[in-house]
Design an enzyme around this catalytic site. Structure first.
Site, PDB file in Angstrom:
ATOM      1  N   GLY A 156     -13.326   2.397  -5.647  1.00 20.65           N
ATOM      2  CA  GLY A 156     -14.438   2.901  -4.831  1.00 20.65           C
ATOM      3  C   GLY A 156     -14.500   4.416  -4.973  1.00 20.65           C
ATOM      4  O   GLY A 156     -14.047   4.990  -5.959  1.00 20.65           O
ATOM      5  N   ARG A 157     -15.028   5.058  -3.927  1.00 19.44           N
ATOM      6  CA  ARG A 157     -15.231   6.512  -4.017  1.00 19.44           C
ATOM      7  C   ARG A 157     -13.919   7.260  -4.250  1.00 19.44           C
ATOM      8  O   ARG A 157     -13.844   8.171  -5.076  1.00 19.44           O
ATOM      9  CB  ARG A 157     -15.891   7.035  -2.728  1.00 19.44           C
ATOM     10  CG  ARG A 157     -17.336   6.647  -2.557  1.00 19.44           C
ATOM     11  CD  ARG A 157     -17.899   7.277  -1.282  1.00 19.44           C
ATOM     12  NE  ARG A 157     -17.058   6.953  -0.143  1.00 19.44           N
ATOM     13  CZ  ARG A 157     -17.290   5.949   0.690  1.00 19.44           C
ATOM     14  NH1 ARG A 157     -18.367   5.199   0.543  1.00 19.44           N
ATOM     15  NH2 ARG A 157     -16.476   5.697   1.699  1.00 19.44           N
ATOM     16  N   THR A 237      -1.847   5.985  -0.764  1.00 16.97           N
ATOM     17  CA  THR A 237      -2.541   6.783   0.261  1.00 16.97           C
ATOM     18  C   THR A 237      -3.583   5.910   0.966  1.00 16.97           C
ATOM     19  O   THR A 237      -4.459   6.442   1.646  1.00 16.97           O
ATOM     20  CB  THR A 237      -3.269   7.993  -0.365  1.00 16.97           C
ATOM     21  OG1 THR A 237      -4.091   7.517  -1.439  1.00 16.97           O
ATOM     22  CG2 THR A 237      -2.317   9.044  -0.864  1.00 16.97           C
ATOM     23  N   ARG A 239      -3.474   2.168   2.904  1.00 12.19           N
ATOM     24  CA  ARG A 239      -2.948   1.740   4.194  1.00 12.19           C
ATOM     25  C   ARG A 239      -1.585   1.118   3.945  1.00 12.19           C
ATOM     26  O   ARG A 239      -1.398   0.377   2.969  1.00 12.19           O
ATOM     27  CB  ARG A 239      -3.866   0.710   4.854  1.00 12.19           C
ATOM     28  CG  ARG A 239      -5.083   1.301   5.535  1.00 12.19           C
ATOM     29  CD  ARG A 239      -4.726   2.111   6.793  1.00 12.19           C
ATOM     30  NE  ARG A 239      -5.894   2.632   7.490  1.00 12.19           N
ATOM     31  CZ  ARG A 239      -6.451   3.811   7.246  1.00 12.19           C
ATOM     32  NH1 ARG A 239      -5.953   4.621   6.323  1.00 12.19           N
ATOM     33  NH2 ARG A 239      -7.507   4.204   7.943  1.00 12.19           N
ATOM     34  N   GLU A 268       3.451   2.471  11.210  1.00  9.07           N
ATOM     35  CA  GLU A 268       3.527   3.905  11.525  1.00  9.07           C
ATOM     36  C   GLU A 268       3.730   4.128  13.009  1.00  9.07           C
ATOM     37  O   GLU A 268       3.151   3.400  13.809  1.00  9.07           O
ATOM     38  CB  GLU A 268       2.227   4.585  11.070  1.00  9.07           C
ATOM     39  CG  GLU A 268       2.086   4.551   9.563  1.00  9.07           C
ATOM     40  CD  GLU A 268       0.750   5.114   9.064  1.00  9.07           C
ATOM     41  OE1 GLU A 268       0.061   5.802   9.824  1.00  9.07           O
ATOM     42  OE2 GLU A 268       0.429   4.843   7.896  1.00  9.07           O
ATOM     43  N   HIS A 285       1.159  10.462   6.693  1.00 10.50           N
ATOM     44  CA  HIS A 285      -0.273  10.117   6.747  1.00 10.50           C
ATOM     45  C   HIS A 285      -1.165  11.373   6.789  1.00 10.50           C
ATOM     46  O   HIS A 285      -1.847  11.625   7.789  1.00 10.50           O
ATOM     47  CB  HIS A 285      -0.569   9.198   7.933  1.00 10.50           C
ATOM     48  CG  HIS A 285      -1.798   8.351   7.725  1.00 10.50           C
ATOM     49  ND1 HIS A 285      -1.946   7.089   8.240  1.00 10.50           N
ATOM     50  CD2 HIS A 285      -2.946   8.586   7.041  1.00 10.50           C
ATOM     51  CE1 HIS A 285      -3.130   6.591   7.890  1.00 10.50           C
ATOM     52  NE2 HIS A 285      -3.759   7.499   7.156  1.00 10.50           N
ATOM     53  N   ALA A 287      -3.297  12.385   3.972  1.00  5.20           N
ATOM     54  CA  ALA A 287      -4.161  12.518   2.786  1.00  5.20           C
ATOM     55  C   ALA A 287      -5.487  13.220   3.056  1.00  5.20           C
ATOM     56  O   ALA A 287      -5.959  13.982   2.218  1.00  5.20           O
ATOM     57  CB  ALA A 287      -4.389  11.156   2.139  1.00  5.20           C
TER      58      ALA A 287
HETATM   59  C1  GLV Z   1      -7.462   7.964   7.084  1.00  6.32           C
HETATM   60  O1  GLV Z   1      -6.495   7.314   6.838  1.00  6.32           O
HETATM   61  C2  GLV Z   1      -8.788   7.427   7.078  1.00  6.32           C
HETATM   62  O2  GLV Z   1      -8.976   6.199   6.969  1.00  6.32           O
HETATM   63  O3  GLV Z   1      -9.748   8.213   7.193  1.00  6.32           O
END
Ligand code: GLV
Length: 326
Positions: A156-157, A237, A239, A268, A285, A287
């Site tokens: 995806g993006r 990065t 889930r 988490e 967490h 990113a």
């Molecule tokens: C961060 O983990 C998000 O889903 O924006």
């Protein structure tokens, strides 16, 4: 007319606060720590709007405690913390923050990939320890990144932003996804489709960019690790629950893969003790955590809430059927 009452489980950022305060009667959770569940449930009792983080579970229990709620605006693109069916049943609009965090998240996936490949965590530890004895020929030799094969799971993006960065590193890019990318995208990114097993067998780095869904929960399990090269690294990065952490630890113990770099975890903030090892880079967490991007995310959430109360369609609705029915 009284302004609609909104609860935000975080003080957000000034830009978002201005948007909200102009249109809503807003109350914030301002403590550094995340609010206890019972406190949030108490606060939302009389609220029509909610701005929440991915640490809050918006499920039946929550919605029962918030009978006046009309919108739950998640400050995240991932929305596995929200039970969409439960929201839809109660006529609550749910929104997320897509589009603004793709590049920042890809930057961080690259940060992790470079860090684990080049043993930055171990190097930093040594440099700070006072035990560094100086340059040595075979000291902390890692693995090259440039010219290697990057396998992207979920195109995806964010997966595509990851691929775009690989162009400058002369990497071969493979991707797997339920939907094949259009020819122009694949060509521009110099990427090739592979089925999952081929991608696992061919990649030097595997980076996960799928949402957490019933189909992706536990996707990276023991058989997947056993198909990877023993010299390969896993980057996550996306889930945490996409990876079976116990299986990852077992694969690391058995030398089935070379290492991992993780930003997300199954439970988490708990981190499996077996992951605290030199060949695993761990981040909490982070990113999307640039000030620019987190501000944009908060602003998007604020705009979604305000749009609803102005009688407009919130731009990032996840369950548009709620408003269509009305
Ligand atoms: C961060 O983990 C998000 O889903 O924006």
């Amino acid at each position: 007319m009284p302004k609609p009452k909104v609860y935000a489980t975080h003080p957000l950022f000034e830009e978002a606060r201005q948007i909200l305060e102009a249109a809503c009667d807003i109350e914030y959770w301002t403590n550094e720590e995340r609010p206890p569940r019972d406190e949030v449930l108490r606060r939302v009792k009389d609220k029509e709007g909610l701005i929440c983080l991915l640490t809050e579970k918006i499920n039946d229990e929550f919605l029962r405690a918030a009978p006046k709620l009309r919108i739950a605006a998640n400050v995240a693109v991932g929305f596995d913390n929200i039970d969409l069916d439960a929201c839809t049943k109660r006529g609550v609009v749910a929104t997320n923050t897509p589009g603004v965090l793709d590049e920042t998240t890809a930057d961080f996936a690259w940060t992790l990939m470079m860090a684990v490949a080049r043993r930055l965590g171990e190097g930093e530890h040594l440099a700070r320890s006072g035990n560094w004895k100086g340059w040595n020929l075979d000291q902390l030799c890692g693995s090259d990144v440039w010219g290697k094969t990057l396998g992207i799971v979920g195109f995806g993006r964010i997966g595509r932003a990851m691929a775009r960065r690989a162009l400058g590193f002369q990497m071969k890019v493979l991707y797997t996804d339920a939907v094949k990318a259009p020819a122009d995208v694949v060509q521009a990114l110099n990427a090739e489709y592979r089925d999952m097993n081929s991608l696992l067998a061919e990649s030097d780095f595997i980076s996960l960019h799928v949402p957490l869904t019933p189909e992706t929960r536990g996707l990276f399990d023991a058989p997947k690790f056993y198909r990877m090269k023993p010299t390969a690294f896993l980057i996550n990065t996306a889930r945490g629950p996409v990876v079976d952490e116990a299986a990852l630890v077992a694969a690391l113990d058995a030398g089935k893969i070379a290492g991992a770099a993780l930003d997300v975890y199954e439970n988490e903030p708990f981190i499996h003790p077996g992951l605290k090892r030199p060949n695993v880079v761990l981040a909490p967490h982070l990113a999307s955590a640039s000030t620019e991007t987190r501000t944009k995310m908060a602003v998007i959430a604020a705009n979604n809430v305000v749009a609803l109360f102005k009688g407009q369609m919130p731009p990032n609705m996840l369950n548009a059927s709620v408003l269509k029915k009305a």
